[in-house]
Scaffold this active site. Structure first.
Site, short mmCIF file in Angstrom:
data_model
loop_
_atom_site.label_atom_id
_atom_site.label_comp_id
_atom_site.label_asym_id
_atom_site.label_seq_id
_atom_site.Cartn_x
_atom_site.Cartn_y
_atom_site.Cartn_z
N GLU A 1 -5.04 13.38 9.00
CA GLU A 1 -5.64 13.14 7.69
C GLU A 1 -7.01 12.55 7.94
O GLU A 1 -7.12 11.46 8.50
CB GLU A 1 -4.79 12.16 6.89
CG GLU A 1 -5.28 11.98 5.48
CD GLU A 1 -5.65 10.55 5.12
OE1 GLU A 1 -5.79 10.30 3.93
OE2 GLU A 1 -5.82 9.70 6.00
N GLU B 1 -12.86 0.59 18.24
CA GLU B 1 -14.07 -0.07 17.77
C GLU B 1 -15.04 -0.24 18.94
O GLU B 1 -14.61 -0.54 20.05
CB GLU B 1 -13.76 -1.46 17.20
CG GLU B 1 -12.86 -1.46 15.98
CD GLU B 1 -11.39 -1.22 16.34
OE1 GLU B 1 -10.96 -1.63 17.43
OE2 GLU B 1 -10.68 -0.57 15.53
N TYR C 1 -10.36 5.86 12.88
CA TYR C 1 -10.71 4.44 12.99
C TYR C 1 -10.01 3.72 14.15
O TYR C 1 -10.01 2.50 14.20
CB TYR C 1 -10.35 3.74 11.69
CG TYR C 1 -10.81 4.49 10.47
CD1 TYR C 1 -12.16 4.52 10.12
CD2 TYR C 1 -9.90 5.19 9.68
CE1 TYR C 1 -12.59 5.23 9.01
CE2 TYR C 1 -10.33 5.89 8.56
CZ TYR C 1 -11.67 5.91 8.23
OH TYR C 1 -12.10 6.61 7.14
N LEU C 2 -9.43 4.46 15.08
CA LEU C 2 -8.57 3.82 16.08
C LEU C 2 -9.31 2.85 16.99
O LEU C 2 -8.79 1.82 17.36
CB LEU C 2 -7.88 4.89 16.95
CG LEU C 2 -7.00 5.89 16.18
CD1 LEU C 2 -6.25 6.81 17.16
CD2 LEU C 2 -6.00 5.17 15.29
N ASP D 1 -5.74 -3.93 12.05
CA ASP D 1 -5.85 -2.75 12.92
C ASP D 1 -5.24 -3.03 14.29
O ASP D 1 -5.47 -4.08 14.88
CB ASP D 1 -7.33 -2.37 13.11
CG ASP D 1 -7.83 -1.50 11.98
OD1 ASP D 1 -7.29 -1.65 10.86
OD2 ASP D 1 -8.76 -0.71 12.21
N ASP E 1 0.87 -1.20 0.00
CA ASP E 1 0.00 0.00 0.00
C ASP E 1 0.90 1.24 0.00
O ASP E 1 0.75 2.13 0.83
CB ASP E 1 -0.94 -0.02 1.22
CG ASP E 1 -1.90 1.16 1.23
OD1 ASP E 1 -2.13 1.75 0.15
OD2 ASP E 1 -2.42 1.51 2.31
N ASP F 1 -2.04 9.17 9.93
CA ASP F 1 -2.89 8.58 8.89
C ASP F 1 -4.12 7.92 9.50
O ASP F 1 -4.06 7.37 10.60
CB ASP F 1 -2.04 7.54 8.15
CG ASP F 1 -2.75 6.98 6.93
OD1 ASP F 1 -3.06 7.78 6.04
OD2 ASP F 1 -3.00 5.77 6.90
N GLN G 1 -3.55 -5.30 6.30
CA GLN G 1 -3.27 -4.23 7.25
C GLN G 1 -4.13 -4.38 8.49
O GLN G 1 -5.12 -3.67 8.67
CB GLN G 1 -3.54 -2.87 6.59
CG GLN G 1 -2.54 -2.53 5.50
CD GLN G 1 -2.99 -1.32 4.68
OE1 GLN G 1 -4.16 -1.09 4.47
NE2 GLN G 1 -2.02 -0.55 4.23
N HIS H 1 -0.29 13.15 -3.36
CA HIS H 1 0.15 11.89 -3.93
C HIS H 1 -1.00 10.97 -4.29
O HIS H 1 -0.81 9.98 -4.98
CB HIS H 1 1.07 11.18 -2.93
CG HIS H 1 0.36 10.88 -1.64
ND1 HIS H 1 0.08 11.87 -0.71
CD2 HIS H 1 -0.14 9.74 -1.13
CE1 HIS H 1 -0.55 11.33 0.32
NE2 HIS H 1 -0.71 10.03 0.09
N ASP H 2 -2.21 11.26 -3.79
CA ASP H 2 -3.38 10.45 -4.12
C ASP H 2 -4.10 11.07 -5.32
O ASP H 2 -3.68 12.09 -5.85
CB ASP H 2 -4.32 10.38 -2.93
CG ASP H 2 -3.79 9.43 -1.86
OD1 ASP H 2 -3.10 8.46 -2.24
OD2 ASP H 2 -4.04 9.67 -0.67
#
Lengths: 233, 552, 421
Positions: free
Chosen positions: B252, B217, B214-215, B180, B70, B210, B178, B317-318
């Site tokens: 981000e 749950e 989402y850290l 988590d 990635d 980055d 990847q 870059h995206d």
């Protein structure tokens, strides 16, 4: 005695021939003036007509409604009418100056009176023509409004309008000509006043409903309630 | 003002509010050892160029060891440098060289997940009672956290993947390779702080963090933007503030500004966050010749705490992401900027700035003018300062990650390796190829885009109002004119942009600034004094003016 | 060289600020404060939802309202509404007064003049007394944008007994004379192309106050005679007029029938040559009006007709040809409850009026108003004829159109006595 008679005759003849000799050139001059005047007036009228055509005078007359008015009065088209009037004014001018050149006593005054009268005559004729055209217009306008507003006696109403305007025109024309000035004006005032009073009384007492309908028609406060409920547009 | 530091000076803890950032790929910038891949040695040799350009801070894309599934965002070791980019010594040397030149450096910090190749994950999957087991999110079934959206819909079927080794499911919001990290585990937090400390000690000036939302749950939630996530962020920020004041965290989060706002906290979470929706609207406003999209998005952006700052950019870059636009707007953007379908990827457009703008110098200047004058700190993407092109046929977003074009010679001055050895081919077409577009030729041409960029950066740095000021839109009747006032303390800047490709007249209502003399900042020319009547400006196509207002 | 400029300085200033546009909607107003807000919102929604990418302008030409209509149009608070409601661009709004006498014709002319500078490809004119929806405005504008089309009129679903002036007079005359006619030749709203507006700007009837329907009629016939592509779009049920201020019938005649006759005069070079019958292409389907309507009572119409013919004898006799007049008089004196005013006689009457108008038989306003009486007679006959069986009404309207086509040579003959060759 015979001598005296002969002398007198001779003198008379002499006087006559002298007078005639003096008058003849004037006569010739007059005839020349009148003839030349005719030619000049005709030429000027022609030029005027051409110029008017060039500047589309009739179009202008169309737009101002003059043409229609003239048509109603059975008069020629606007440019032709103007040219004719120019011709006559010019030629009459020449005619009178020609007659004036004869130097006849009394004639001068008559001439000048006539010259002064001519414009008034023209104005009077114009007033009459305009008056009748206007009367006709008012008659038709009143008639149509009355009919479309469903008013009773539409013809009476419109006839009255025509009569009043015609009367006014005649009175004005006569006043212009100076004929029976006071009588005409007074008579007109009485007649006009009478009609107006009559109308006022009629509206006030007898025609209240009619008057209200007319007023409603022209100043509607709520949706127009005509007696038909047809959707037109 | 006493003790006032010049913008971006070393002593200013709010340096990021005035800074101009420069985003670069180590691999794409300059190859120092001739292996066809850019490295830190090469980067060091080009620091003078960056200093010359006038930027303040470099943002280095991931340089960690990684299986590169990635683009480096799948980190296999947080404490080291990918060998292709050099050694730790090379990195230290780079940091020192940058600091010597007054350039700051921020690096990537991918906190949400690691690569499945990371030793932590390898240990964790060994057995259920391994001490590292709880560093990741495991489950016997794949029906926990149902209803949480899958981000990479094209490639992933579920947020859970089966681990055949430990016979359990592990949680991943991105790719299945990847996993988590489990931030409910204090050990993970501590470890992440250790990672940060490791790099901060070395001298890194901050991190671009980055995938922040989402850290954590929790069952029954979307597992995004949870309060517990903010707890983690506050924890990291507090440590940073205590031990390393003056360093910076940049978030981000590709979301609407009102949704990003919580990540600033009360000034106790992130210092900076990217403002994503502004970007497509700059392009849109230009093509529509109408200021409406820009004015609307900025007016809807909430206030942020005093020490915080937005990051804004034109390209990165995206792909040029079109997530933060309406369907109607996206269709329009596609039609106007990516009629060729091959240029579209995900929900965006994979093109560089210059080709997007059809190489029109006036439009490039206008958009850069907007970028440098709108509220927020601007991020430049490497190569855009010389108008580099792209290659949409390179797959994924590699087309905007081609080697930097330094000169018209061998490999465009990027590498001494054989051309076949280069990690991906240079742009070589006659319009945007390295022979036509490169640093050396632009250095030699006084009117080149490079010189112009240098100049505008220089000018921006003379006024703090750009980085720190308020914005107030003037709304002249002509909607093609975008005009605003940037005010900071006693400094007022008037910016007027003509978004149209035709000459325009604009009448600005400047009554409350009556008496001021606008001084054009590029040339220093004074303009007529502002009076009671509307201030009339005639603008050439795509022209913009920056005026410093002086009361003299 | 024009002595007075159409565009006031105020309007010019706003037009400059707007610059070029793709679509424009012109709204002539005079004291429409009560309804303008709804119309502006509808038009704005139309722009946002149907034309999000087009540069759009709302063009309000005000005749000098004293109820703050222009201010309501320009109210910046309108921008806030539905900010996220789609649309990529600013919706521009212009509102200004014009110099000179108040007339609807003038207002449309000013809109045309403004469009010369704005250059919108499609311009719609909306009568603020009619209700509009975002969809209907869009339906009018779209053909101009997407098809080779210069003029668009709407078609509404209406019951057969509505719009008698249209079905009995305007549509058949336009069809008979021009060879084809839109179903609604005098609708209050229509759209045209930039080319049409540009060509029409030096038109000859701008000085006359034709009213919304008259302007529409003039424009529609101009499109037919000028070789422009015309279309009609089905818009479903006609929304009820927002404010019920119907002009009195004689006034409507003076505007609409006046516009019709003046158009005939203007376009004579076109129609005196024979034109093959055709139709105006329809976009979408005209929907049928749902329920059976109440047929208005015909007695008052008949009464007005009889009294009118009696009273107007000298006027009508002057306008109509002798045999036509005899027939009309005989009809009015007939003992039937509703005199059977047939198609042939009706077409003869109308064409006699047109010819009389052309030859200037009398003051033109009088002439148009004199037509009211025969019209009432004809309308009564039509309504009474189909009150029981509305199914035949549509066919009857079609037959009437054919009759006007058939009788056209008589009109041509009387138009140029002595022939044109």
């Amino acid at each position: 005695m015979m001598d005296m008679i002969a002398g007198a005759l001779q003198e008379a003849w002499l006087n006559f021939s002298e007078g005639f000799a003096a008058f003849l050139p004037r006569l010739i001059a007059m005839l020349a003036i009148v003839a030349a005047g005719w030619l000049i007036a005709a030429a000027v009228a022609f030029v005027v007509r051409t110029l008017l055509a060039l500047f589309r005078f009739n179009k202008l007359a169309d737009r101002t409604g003059t043409t229609e008015m003239l048509k109603r009065a059975e008069l020629p088209a606007a440019d032709r009418l103007t040219a004719t009037m120019v011709f006559w004014v010019l030629w009459l001018g020449f005619l009178f100056s020609g007659v004036g050149s004869l130097g006849l006593t009394g004639m001068e005054q008559l001439t000048s009176e006539f010259v002064h009268f001519i414009p008034r005559l023209f104005v009077a004729i114009a007033i009459l023509i305009a008056g009748f055209v206007l009367a006709n217009f008012a008659w038709r306008a009143t008639l149509l409004t009355a009919v479309n507003a469903n008013l009773p006696s539409a013809r009476l109403l419109s006839g009255g309008a025509r009569f009043l305007v015609s009367l006014l025109a005649v009175a004005m024309a006569l006043e212009q000509l100076g004929i029976a000035q006071h009588v005409v004006v007074t008579a007109f005032a009485i007649a006009f006043g009478a009609v107006m009073l009559g109308l006022a009384i009629a509206f006030g007492i007898g025609g209240g409903g009619v008057a209200r309908r007319i007023v409603d028609q022209h100043f509607p406060e709520k949706p127009d309630t005509k007696d038909d409920d047809v959707s037109h547009l | 003002m006493n003790g006032r530091t010049s913008p971006g000076s070393p002593g200013d803890p709010l340096w990021y509010k005035d800074a101009i950032f420069y985003e670069l790929h180590v691999k794409a910038f300059r190859d120092g050892n001739g292996d066809g891949m850019g490295d830190f040695k090469g980067l060091v040799s080009r620091l003078d160029y960056l200093k010359e350009l006038g930027v303040d801070c470099l943002w280095i894309l991931p340089m960690y060891p990684s299986p590169f599934r990635d683009d480096g965002y799948d980190i296999a070791d947080y404490y080291s440098i990918h060998p292709q980019y050099g050694t730790m010594d090379d990195f230290r040397e780079f940091l020192d060289a940058a600091h010597e030149r007054g350039l700051r450096v921020i690096t990537e910090l991918v906190v949400n997940h690691t690569s499945d190749q990371h030793p932590w994950f390898q240990e964790a999957r060994q057995s259920t009672d391994n001490p590292r087991r709880d560093w990741y999110v495991w489950s016997d079934t794949d029906d926990r956290y149902r209803g949480v959206r899958i981000i990479f819909l094209d490639t992933e079927m579920s947020n859970w993947s089966w681990d055949p080794v430990s016979k359990a499911y592990y949680w991943h919001r991105f790719f299945s390779h990847q996993p988590d990290l489990n931030f409910d585990n204090p050990a993970v937090r501590e470890e992440m702080w250790n990672v940060m400390r490791f790099w901060l000690d070395m001298g890194v000036d901050g991190f671009r963090v980055d995938a922040v939302p989402y850290l954590i749950e929790r069952e029954g939630t979307s597992c995004e933007n949870l309060p517990e996530t903010h707890d983690v962020l506050r924890f990291l920020r507090e440590r940073l503030e205590t031990h390393y004041p003056g360093r910076m965290l940049l978030a981000e989060a590709n979301m609407w500004p009102e949704d990003v706002r919580p990540y600033f906290g009360e000034g106790d979470e992130f210092h900076m966050a990217f403002h994503f929706p502004i970007m497509p609207r700059m392009f849109m406003a230009l093509r529509l010749e109408d200021r409406k999209p820009l004015v609307e998005i900025i007016e809807r952006t909430p206030e942020i705490p005093a020490g915080c700052q937005w990051g804004i950019f034109l390209r990165n870059h995206d792909e040029l992401t079109l997530e933060m636009v309406t369907d109607e707007e996206r269709d329009y953007m596609y039609q106007e900027y990516a009629r060729d379908r091959v240029a579209r990827i995900n929900l965006g457009i994979r093109r560089r700035l210059a080709p997007l703008l059809e190489g029109d110098r006036r439009k490039i200047e206008l958009l850069n003018g907007l970028l440098l004058s709108l509220p927020g700190s601007p991020f430049l993407y490497y190569g855009d300062e010389i108008g580099m092109g792209d290659n949409v046929y390179l797959g994924d977003r590699n087309g905007v990650r081609t080697p930097m074009q330094w000169n018209g010679g061998w490999n465009g001055g990027f590498s001494d390796a054989d051309p076949e050895q280069i990690y991906q081919p240079l742009i070589s077409n006659p319009v945007y190829g390295y022979q036509a577009v490169n640093v050396d030729s632009q250095r030699r041409t006084p009117h080149s885009l490079l010189h112009w960029m240098r100049r505008i950066i220089q000018i921006r740095q003379t006024a703090r109002a750009f980085g720190r000021g308020d914005i107030r839109f003037l709304k002249p009747a002509n909607h093609r004119i975008l005009a605003y006032l940037r005010t900071y303390e006693k400094e007022t800047i008037l910016v007027v942009n003509n978004l149209a490709g035709t000459a325009q007249a604009g009448e600005l209502d400047l009554k409350d600034l009556e008496g001021a003399i606008p001084i054009e900042m590029f040339g220093g020319s004074p303009f007529p004094r502002i009076g009671e009547l509307p201030y009339l400006l005639t603008m050439a196509p795509y022209q913009f003016h920056w005026f410093k207002l002086r009361w003299l | 060289m024009p002595v007075t400029s159409l565009l006031s300085d105020e309007m010019l200033r706003q037009v400059i600020a707007v610059g070029q546009a793709d679509i424009a909607v012109g709204i002539p107003t005079l004291n429409h404060g009560g309804v303008i807000v709804d119309i502006v919102d509808a038009v704005t929604r139309c722009f946002r939802t149907h034309f999000p990418r087009e540069r759009a302008v709302l063009l309000n030409v005000d005749g000098g309202s004293d109820d703050g209509t222009p201010e309501l149009v320009l109210d910046p608070a309108r921008d806030q509404r539905g900010n996220a409601g789609g649309g990529l661009r600013t919706v521009h709004r212009i509102s200004a007064r014009y110099a000179g006498l108040v007339s609807r014709t003038k207002e449309v002319q000013v809109a045309f003049a403004a469009n010369e500078l704005i250059n919108a490809r499609a311009l719609a004119i909306i009568d603020p007394d009619c209700a509009v929806s975002p969809d209907s405005v869009a339906a009018l504008l779209r053909p101009v944008l997407t098809e080779p089309c210069d003029f668009v009129t709407p078609v509404y679903a209406r019951s057969w007994c509505e719009g008698a002036l249209v079905s009995q007079l305007l549509r058949p005359v336009v069809r008979g004379v021009y060879g084809r006619s839109p179903l609604e030749p005098a609708a209050g709203e229509w759209a045209c192309s930039a080319r049409f507006a540009s060509d029409g700007l030096p038109g000859e009837l701008w000085d006359a106050d034709l009213g919304p329907a008259g302007i529409s009629l003039w424009m529609g016939t101009t499109a037919l005679a000028g070789g422009y592509e015309a279309r009609q779009v089905g818009l479903g049920l006609r929304p009820a007029p927002i404010r019920a201020m119907r002009a009195a019938l004689p006034e409507v005649f003076s505007q609409v029938v006046g516009a019709l006759f003046r158009s005939l005069e203007l376009h004579a070079p076109y129609w005196v040559e024979s034109r093959p019958p055709g139709s105006v292409p329809m976009i979408g389907q005209p929907t049928e009006a749902a329920d059976d309507p109440d047929v208005p009572a015909t007695e008052p119409l008949v009464e007005s007709f009889r009294a009118g013919v009696r009273d107007l004898e000298p006027v009508l006799a002057e306008i109509l040809q002798a045999e036509t007049w005899q027939a009309v008089r005989a009809l009015s004196e007939s003992t039937e409850d509703v005199p059977a005013f047939g198609d042939a006689l009706w077409s003869a009457v109308v064409y006699d009026f047109a010819a009389a108008y052309h030859r200037g038989a009398m003051h033109r306003d009088h002439l148009t108003k004199a037509l009211v009486t025969p019209y009432l007679g004809r309308t009564a006959a039509f309504l009474a004829g189909y009150a029981g069986s509305p199914a035949g009404a549509t066919a009857a309207c079609e037959a009437l159109g054919l009759e006007f086509e058939r009788a056209k040579p008589h009109l041509v003959e009387r138009w140029n006595p002595g022939g044109t060759q």
